[in-house]
Each structure stands twice: as structure tokens, then as C-alpha cells.
Design a protein around this motif. Structure first.
Motif, PDB file in Angstrom:
ATOM      1  N   CYS A 216      43.779  10.083  62.728  1.00  0.00           N
ATOM      2  CA  CYS A 216      45.186   9.691  62.639  1.00  0.00           C
ATOM      3  C   CYS A 216      45.537   8.689  63.738  1.00  0.00           C
ATOM      4  O   CYS A 216      46.228   7.694  63.499  1.00  0.00           O
ATOM      5  CB  CYS A 216      46.081  10.918  62.728  1.00  0.00           C
ATOM      6  SG  CYS A 216      45.942  12.046  61.331  1.00  0.00           S
TER       7      CYS A 216
ATOM      8  N   SER B 139      51.151   5.493  58.218  1.00  0.00           N
ATOM      9  CA  SER B 139      51.892   6.728  58.465  1.00  0.00           C
ATOM     10  C   SER B 139      51.297   7.870  57.655  1.00  0.00           C
ATOM     11  O   SER B 139      50.930   7.693  56.483  1.00  0.00           O
ATOM     12  CB  SER B 139      53.366   6.566  58.089  1.00  0.00           C
ATOM     13  OG  SER B 139      54.062   7.799  58.239  1.00  0.00           O
TER      14      SER B 139
ATOM     15  N   ASP C 151      50.802  15.207  57.803  1.00  0.00           N
ATOM     16  CA  ASP C 151      51.251  15.175  59.199  1.00  0.00           C
ATOM     17  C   ASP C 151      51.234  16.555  59.847  1.00  0.00           C
ATOM     18  O   ASP C 151      51.756  16.736  60.947  1.00  0.00           O
ATOM     19  CB  ASP C 151      52.641  14.557  59.310  1.00  0.00           C
ATOM     20  CG  ASP C 151      53.680  15.223  58.422  1.00  0.00           C
ATOM     21  OD1 ASP C 151      53.311  16.151  57.663  1.00  0.00           O
ATOM     22  OD2 ASP C 151      54.864  14.819  58.468  1.00  0.00           O
TER      23      ASP C 151
ATOM     24  N   MET D 246      53.197  10.557  57.315  1.00  0.00           N
ATOM     25  CA  MET D 246      54.416  11.231  56.903  1.00  0.00           C
ATOM     26  C   MET D 246      54.205  11.853  55.523  1.00  0.00           C
ATOM     27  O   MET D 246      53.658  11.224  54.609  1.00  0.00           O
ATOM     28  CB  MET D 246      55.556  10.212  56.864  1.00  0.00           C
ATOM     29  CG  MET D 246      56.916  10.764  56.578  1.00  0.00           C
ATOM     30  SD  MET D 246      58.120   9.385  56.659  1.00  0.00           S
ATOM     31  CE  MET D 246      59.640  10.264  56.313  1.00  0.00           C
TER      32      MET D 246
END
Length: 446
Positions: free
Chosen positions: A234, A249, A355, A251
Motif C-alpha cells: 500500500c 487509493s 483499507d 479507499m
């Protein structure tokens, strides 16, 4: 105490990368962000030679935005004490996405004289140690989905990534190999950066969402290292994207109209002789393990869906379960059993958002498997037999925290202090997030 192997690792790194002056010493906090310090490389050699490495204990307790919450006596009534960390062997690697030569290395409290019981890596380490004492040895592989975005937001909102062929329309076909070609410079660099961290990256897929991708990792018989890989991937992926003029991202649900991003975890269990425990007794052990996971899953939701946005991913679009369920070769199930031979029989846990904290996700999954094997209970019907089979789970944070905090198997399996600290961290983060009046609220109620 001096560690000869660590000292040799640091000296070899300095010899191979003589231009590197600083090394980031990093660890994952409860929300899944890296914290740490940037050390001159000569000081790192002193740490490897036996000098103490200390950081504030409460760094682990940071909220999503970096603030501290009052949790029991921590943070405001404990004097903010330091806690020992140690270097994680084998993780000193070059950082390839920064403008200046740089290195990074994982640090942790597990294995120190006084581990922080709520540090995510320590929580996973104690679960793995307990399983090993019972003769259970997991083999683990993570798969992580993520989105690429244009570097600039428009009116505060993310935009799909643009290349030389892009205009104002999204013309990037979903799951099409052409999208891998059009964005190969950044994707190839992401793979190279992760491989420089020692991560065994394998398959790259253009996923359903505009600018969404998935990169898989190889299977590992070291659960801590598998979670290390997910965390480091990540960090490097975000850094490489910025280097190429994009945002990356993890997310969980950046677009309501497109699929969310998940963290899929493949887990198989072996005994000391290398036999697959899940395949034993005509897969009866597999059924017990599934039953344990499904029983605890509704109580693990603050780990699998750790923030407000993560709950938007659940109960909506493609291949996302709305209830705790399982099935053979069924991507609508939380627990999918991929087709395989007895040696490679495994459970693919598909519920966690991308995430989520990989150490805690794996720890929660393993506690569920452990509980199922020991209780010997039978699971509900698989989706292959009954499409409506499933167990409800919480779909908002405060309800999820209440379901987690007093669950006895989780408190025993993950640690009482960790569960209490984690639940209060999530509760406080959620309440802080709600302390803002949005434009939509004015449109609806003004």
C-alpha cells in the motif's frame, strides 16, 4: 543486545546503496497508517548493534487524522511513555519512488521485552504463536484492489485517471487488457517497487471500476510476513502513483456507482507434517473452520470495515456479500472456497475493505478458523444450495463496535486489552467524523 545478522543486513545495505543517507523506520498503527522516524543510516547501524530504539507507545493509538483520543488511561493519564521497538529482519529495502535516495525498514514491539498488546503486528504475532503451539501452520496470500485517480481533484471529488487517449469521458473498458497497456508505465513501476521491497507480486488485473486494479501476492507460510507485504505494498503503490502524476487509493468505496475495493485473504492450514488440515476427514475440518468464521464474522466488522466509508461498500454491487455466507466457487459469498486439490484447499475471505489493517484482518480470520476447529460446529447451508443462506452482520460502525467489544471468543483470541482499546478507537474516530455539517445536510434541512 547486538544482533549479528541484523548488523550484517544494515552493513550490506549501506555497501549496496552508498547514496542512501536516511532510512524510514515505520510501523502500522491501529487505523492502518504508517508512523515512525527517519533515521540517519549510520544511527541505524548503531540500533542493529544494540542501541535502544524507542518511540511513544501511544503512536499506535492515533486516529485516522492523526489525533489522540482518551482511551482508558492511555494518551492523557499515562505520561505518554516511550516503548521499545525492534527492527524486523529482512525488511531493510530501498525506496524507489522518492526524489532522493532513501531506505525503509519495518519496526515492531513484538519480540521485545514488553510488547504493546494493542499493536496490530503484535496482535497477529500472538495469534500465530498460539496456533503454532497447537500444531497449526497457516499459509496466506493477500489480494488487494485499488483505484488510480487523476492527481487533481475536481470540486473536491476524485476523477478517473487520464492518459494521452483520455478526454472528459471515461473510455477505459472494464476488465479489459487494453487498460493494462495504456497504464503500463505506472503499473509496471508499482510492481517493480513492490518487488524491491521483497514482495512476490504475481497477477495484475484491470477490475470493474474505472481506473480500478488488483495485484496479487504469492502464498507465504509466514503470516506476519504476508501481512507485512500487504502493508508495504500500500505504501509503495501510493508513492509510485504520485511519482507518475496520479493518486492511488485503497479507499473501500470511492464511487457509489462503481464497485468498491476489497482485501481478499486466502488461508489454508497445515499440520507439522505438511498435511492440509482443512482437507482432513473428507473436508469436515473445512466445514468446522467455515462455521467458526461465520459465527465470529458479525463481531469482527470494525476490523473488516474500519471506517464510515467502508460500510458503503457492503450490500451493494458486484460480488459483495450482504450477509455472512459461504460457498464453493462463489464470489457472492464472504467465504469462498476456490476449486483446488486437497493439498491446496483453502478459504478465501472476501469481506474486508482494501483499507483495512492487514495484520488485524488476518488475526481475526485466524481466530475464527481456530474457534471453528475447536468447537466442531457445522456451518449454515452454502450459497450453492440456498441463495438466501446467510447471517446478518452490522452495517454501521457504532452497532459493529457494540457487537465486537464483549464477544468472548474475540476477547480471548485477540486479547482483552486490544479489543477494548480498538473498539474505543473506532468509536471515537466515528464520532469525530460525524462532527461536520456537510453541504448535503444544508440542502436537505436548512
Amino acid at each position: 543486545m547486538m544482533d549479528a545478522d541484523l548488523l550484517a543486513e544494515v552493513r550490506a545495505f549501506r555497501q549496496r546503496y552508498p547514496d542512501v543517507r536516511y532510512v524510514d523506520l515505520i510501523a502500522l498503527d491501529i487505523p492502518g497508517h504508517f508512523y515512525g522516524k527517519r533515521y540517519p543510516v549510520e544511527m541505524l547501524e548503531k540500533v542493529a548493534a544494540g542501541s535502544a530504539l524507542k518511540l511513544p507507545q501511544n503512536s499506535v493509538l492515533l486516529g485516522v487524522q492523526g489525533g489522540l483520543f482518551k482511551i482508558g488511561d492511555y494518551c492523557f493519564n499515562d505520561g505518554d511513555p516511550d516503548a521499545l521497538r525492534r527492527l524486523v529482519p529482512g525488511t531493510l529495502k530501498p525506496v524507489t519512488w522518492e526524489a532522493q535516495p532513501l531506505g525503509q525498514m519495518l519496526i515492531t514491539t513484538d519480540g521485545t521485552e514488553k510488547p504493546i498488546v494493542f499493536e496490530p503486528r503484535q496482535v497477529l504475532a500472538q495469534v500465530l504463536d498460539r496456533l503454532a503451539a497447537k500444531g497449526i501452520h497457516p499459509v496466506v496470500a493477500f489480494e488487494l484492489e485499488f483505484y488510480l485517480f487523476d492527481k487533481k481533484l475536481r470540486d473536491g471529488l476524485p476523477q478517473f485517471p487520464r492518459d494521452d487517449l483520455s478526454d472528459d469521458a471515461d473510455d477505459q473498458p472494464n476488465m479489459h487488457i487494453e487498460r493494462l497497456s495504456r497504464f503500463s508505465p505506472v503499473l509496471d513501476d508499482m510492481v517493480a517497487a513492490s518487488q524491491a521491497q521483497g514482495i512476490d507480486t504475481t497477477v495484475i488485473t484491470a477490475e470493474l471500476g474505472a481506473g480500478q486494479y488488483e495485484i496479487n501476492f504469492g502464498h507465504l507460510d509466514d503470516g506476519l510476513r504476508a501481512a507485512d507485504w500487504a502493508a508495504l505494498f500500500c505504501r509503495s503503490t501510493r508513492g509510485v502513483a504520485l511519482k507518475h502524476g496520479y493518486r492511488a487509493s485503497f479507499m473501500a468505496k470511492p464511487y457509489l456507482q462503481h464497485p468498491g475495493s476489497g482485501m481478499h485473504v486466502h488461508v489454508s492450514l497445515y499440520d507439522a507434517a505438511g498435511n492440509n488440515i482443512l482437507a482432513a476427514n473428507q473436508q469436515r475440518s473445512l466445514r468446522h473452520a467455515v462455521a467458526g468464521c461465520l459465527e465470529l464474522l458479525p463481531h469482527c466488522m470494525p476490523i473488516f470495515a474500519p471506517n464510515q466509508n467502508a460500510y458503503r461498500r457492503l450490500g451493494g454491487t458486484t460480488n459483495i456479500a450482504t450477509r455472512a455466507s459461504w460457498g464453493f466457487e462463489d464470489r457472492d459469498a464472504c467465504l469462498r472456497i476456490p476449486e483446488s486439490d486437497a493439498k491446496n484447499l483453502r478459504i478465501e475471505h472476501r469481506l474486508a475493505g482494501a483499507d483495512a489493517n492487514p495484520y488485524l484482518v488476518l488475526a481475526a480470520i485466524l481466530v475464527g478458523l481456530e474457534h471453528g476447529l475447536e468447537s466442531g460446529s457445522e456451518p449454515i447451508a452454502p450459497l450453492n444450495e440456498n441463495r438466501s443462506s446467510g447471517v446478518d452482520f452490522p452495517l454501521e460502525m457504532l452497532e459493529a463496535v457494540r457487537a465486537m467489544q464483549h464477544q468472548p471468543q474475540l476477547r480471548e483470541g485477540l486479547g482483552v486489552e486490544f479489543v477494548d482499546v480498538y473498539c474505543e478507537n473506532k468509536r471515537q474516530d466515528h464520532l469525530a467524523f460525524m462532527q461536520e455539517i456537510t453541504a448535503r445536510e444544508y440542502r436537505w434541512y436548512l
